[in-house]
Design a protein around this motif. Structure first.
Motif, PDB file in Angstrom:
ATOM      1  N   PHE A  87      -8.132  -3.086  -8.190  1.00  0.00           N
ATOM      2  CA  PHE A  87      -7.574  -4.226  -7.478  1.00  0.00           C
ATOM      3  C   PHE A  87      -7.615  -5.457  -8.357  1.00  0.00           C
ATOM      4  O   PHE A  87      -8.575  -5.688  -9.071  1.00  0.00           O
ATOM      5  CB  PHE A  87      -8.372  -4.500  -6.203  1.00  0.00           C
ATOM      6  CG  PHE A  87      -8.410  -3.320  -5.280  1.00  0.00           C
ATOM      7  CD1 PHE A  87      -7.292  -2.950  -4.556  1.00  0.00           C
ATOM      8  CD2 PHE A  87      -9.565  -2.570  -5.157  1.00  0.00           C
ATOM      9  CE1 PHE A  87      -7.326  -1.862  -3.714  1.00  0.00           C
ATOM     10  CE2 PHE A  87      -9.605  -1.474  -4.314  1.00  0.00           C
ATOM     11  CZ  PHE A  87      -8.486  -1.122  -3.599  1.00  0.00           C
ATOM     12  N   TYR A  88      -6.556  -6.246  -8.293  1.00  0.00           N
ATOM     13  CA  TYR A  88      -6.498  -7.493  -9.023  1.00  0.00           C
ATOM     14  C   TYR A  88      -5.441  -8.383  -8.375  1.00  0.00           C
ATOM     15  O   TYR A  88      -4.578  -7.902  -7.643  1.00  0.00           O
ATOM     16  CB  TYR A  88      -6.172  -7.261 -10.503  1.00  0.00           C
ATOM     17  CG  TYR A  88      -4.859  -6.531 -10.719  1.00  0.00           C
ATOM     18  CD1 TYR A  88      -3.677  -7.238 -10.921  1.00  0.00           C
ATOM     19  CD2 TYR A  88      -4.802  -5.145 -10.694  1.00  0.00           C
ATOM     20  CE1 TYR A  88      -2.477  -6.577 -11.099  1.00  0.00           C
ATOM     21  CE2 TYR A  88      -3.599  -4.473 -10.860  1.00  0.00           C
ATOM     22  CZ  TYR A  88      -2.447  -5.203 -11.071  1.00  0.00           C
ATOM     23  OH  TYR A  88      -1.258  -4.540 -11.229  1.00  0.00           O
ATOM     24  N   LEU A  89      -5.536  -9.666  -8.626  1.00  0.00           N
ATOM     25  CA  LEU A  89      -4.535 -10.585  -8.116  1.00  0.00           C
ATOM     26  C   LEU A  89      -3.284 -10.413  -8.958  1.00  0.00           C
ATOM     27  O   LEU A  89      -3.290 -10.662 -10.161  1.00  0.00           O
ATOM     28  CB  LEU A  89      -5.044 -12.024  -8.198  1.00  0.00           C
ATOM     29  CG  LEU A  89      -4.103 -13.099  -7.684  1.00  0.00           C
ATOM     30  CD1 LEU A  89      -3.779 -12.876  -6.210  1.00  0.00           C
ATOM     31  CD2 LEU A  89      -4.722 -14.467  -7.885  1.00  0.00           C
ATOM     32  N   PHE A  90      -2.217  -9.941  -8.346  1.00  0.00           N
ATOM     33  CA  PHE A  90      -0.994  -9.641  -9.074  1.00  0.00           C
ATOM     34  C   PHE A  90      -0.081 -10.853  -9.185  1.00  0.00           C
ATOM     35  O   PHE A  90       0.402 -11.190 -10.242  1.00  0.00           O
ATOM     36  CB  PHE A  90      -0.256  -8.487  -8.387  1.00  0.00           C
ATOM     37  CG  PHE A  90       1.056  -8.145  -9.015  1.00  0.00           C
ATOM     38  CD1 PHE A  90       1.115  -7.528 -10.255  1.00  0.00           C
ATOM     39  CD2 PHE A  90       2.246  -8.445  -8.375  1.00  0.00           C
ATOM     40  CE1 PHE A  90       2.330  -7.214 -10.842  1.00  0.00           C
ATOM     41  CE2 PHE A  90       3.471  -8.131  -8.948  1.00  0.00           C
ATOM     42  CZ  PHE A  90       3.499  -7.517 -10.183  1.00  0.00           C
ATOM     43  N   LYS A  91       0.136 -11.504  -8.069  1.00  0.00           N
ATOM     44  CA  LYS A  91       1.083 -12.609  -8.063  1.00  0.00           C
ATOM     45  C   LYS A  91       0.807 -13.506  -6.869  1.00  0.00           C
ATOM     46  O   LYS A  91       0.421 -13.038  -5.809  1.00  0.00           O
ATOM     47  CB  LYS A  91       2.504 -12.064  -7.955  1.00  0.00           C
ATOM     48  CG  LYS A  91       3.590 -13.118  -8.049  1.00  0.00           C
ATOM     49  CD  LYS A  91       4.961 -12.532  -7.791  1.00  0.00           C
ATOM     50  CE  LYS A  91       5.433 -11.770  -9.003  1.00  0.00           C
ATOM     51  NZ  LYS A  91       6.842 -11.366  -8.889  1.00  0.00           N
ATOM     52  N   VAL A  92       0.995 -14.788  -7.044  1.00  0.00           N
ATOM     53  CA  VAL A  92       0.928 -15.739  -5.944  1.00  0.00           C
ATOM     54  C   VAL A  92       2.365 -16.150  -5.643  1.00  0.00           C
ATOM     55  O   VAL A  92       3.080 -16.612  -6.524  1.00  0.00           O
ATOM     56  CB  VAL A  92       0.085 -16.977  -6.314  1.00  0.00           C
ATOM     57  CG1 VAL A  92       0.140 -18.004  -5.199  1.00  0.00           C
ATOM     58  CG2 VAL A  92      -1.342 -16.577  -6.630  1.00  0.00           C
ATOM     59  N   VAL A  93       2.781 -15.922  -4.414  1.00  0.00           N
ATOM     60  CA  VAL A  93       4.136 -16.251  -4.005  1.00  0.00           C
ATOM     61  C   VAL A  93       4.070 -17.456  -3.074  1.00  0.00           C
ATOM     62  O   VAL A  93       3.379 -17.427  -2.065  1.00  0.00           O
ATOM     63  CB  VAL A  93       4.797 -15.057  -3.266  1.00  0.00           C
ATOM     64  CG1 VAL A  93       6.204 -15.407  -2.824  1.00  0.00           C
ATOM     65  CG2 VAL A  93       4.796 -13.823  -4.142  1.00  0.00           C
ATOM     66  N   LYS A  94       4.778 -18.495  -3.445  1.00  0.00           N
ATOM     67  CA  LYS A  94       4.831 -19.703  -2.613  1.00  0.00           C
ATOM     68  C   LYS A  94       6.263 -19.867  -2.121  1.00  0.00           C
ATOM     69  O   LYS A  94       7.084 -20.470  -2.786  1.00  0.00           O
ATOM     70  CB  LYS A  94       4.378 -20.924  -3.411  1.00  0.00           C
ATOM     71  CG  LYS A  94       2.927 -20.849  -3.809  1.00  0.00           C
ATOM     72  CD  LYS A  94       2.477 -22.105  -4.515  1.00  0.00           C
ATOM     73  CE  LYS A  94       1.008 -21.979  -4.865  1.00  0.00           C
ATOM     74  NZ  LYS A  94       0.506 -23.164  -5.525  1.00  0.00           N
TER      75      LYS A  94
END
Length: 121
Positions: A87-94
């Motif tokens: 698990f990892y932070l893939f993308k932040v979508v705003k």
């Protein structure tokens, strides 16, 4: 000015991705707060993680350490059972102006759709 009261109602475990959810009440309104534990693995010292959470999070006091460590151990066991997942932070979508109200993933977890108070998807 009145004082803001907060108290923890319960801990919730989130197995995918690993984390703990704090279910609490603030000024009479029920809320939740997510604590991501994406790096939790078999070698992680759960007592150290508990200390970090207690230090960072005002809702979690020293009195709750034993319960927190027990939950972290349970979560760690589950993560070890499925250790082939990373698990990892893939993308932040705003994409939304206002907070999200809904999120739905497809069965494979490769696509999702969100709904928001701004009435967009």
């Amino acid at each position: 000015l009145g004082t803001v009261t907060m108290h923890l109602e319960r801990f919730l475990l989130r197995y995918f991705p690993p984390g703990i959810v704090l279910d609490y009440v603030k000024s009479g309104v029920r809320r939740t707060k997510n604590i991501d534990l994406l790096t939790l693995n078999a070698e992680t010292d759960v007592n150290e993680v508990a200390s970090e959470i207690i230090q960072r999070e005002p809702l979690v006091t020293e009195k709750l350490r034993e319960q927190l460590v027990s939950l972290l151990q349970k979560l760690q066991e589950k993560v070890v059972q499925h250790s082939d997942h990373q698990f990892y932070l893939f993308k932040v979508v705003k994409a939304h102006v206002l907070p999200l109200t809904n999120v739905c993933f497809n069965k494979t977890g490769t696509k999702f759709i969100t709904g928001s108070y701004d009435r967009t998807c």
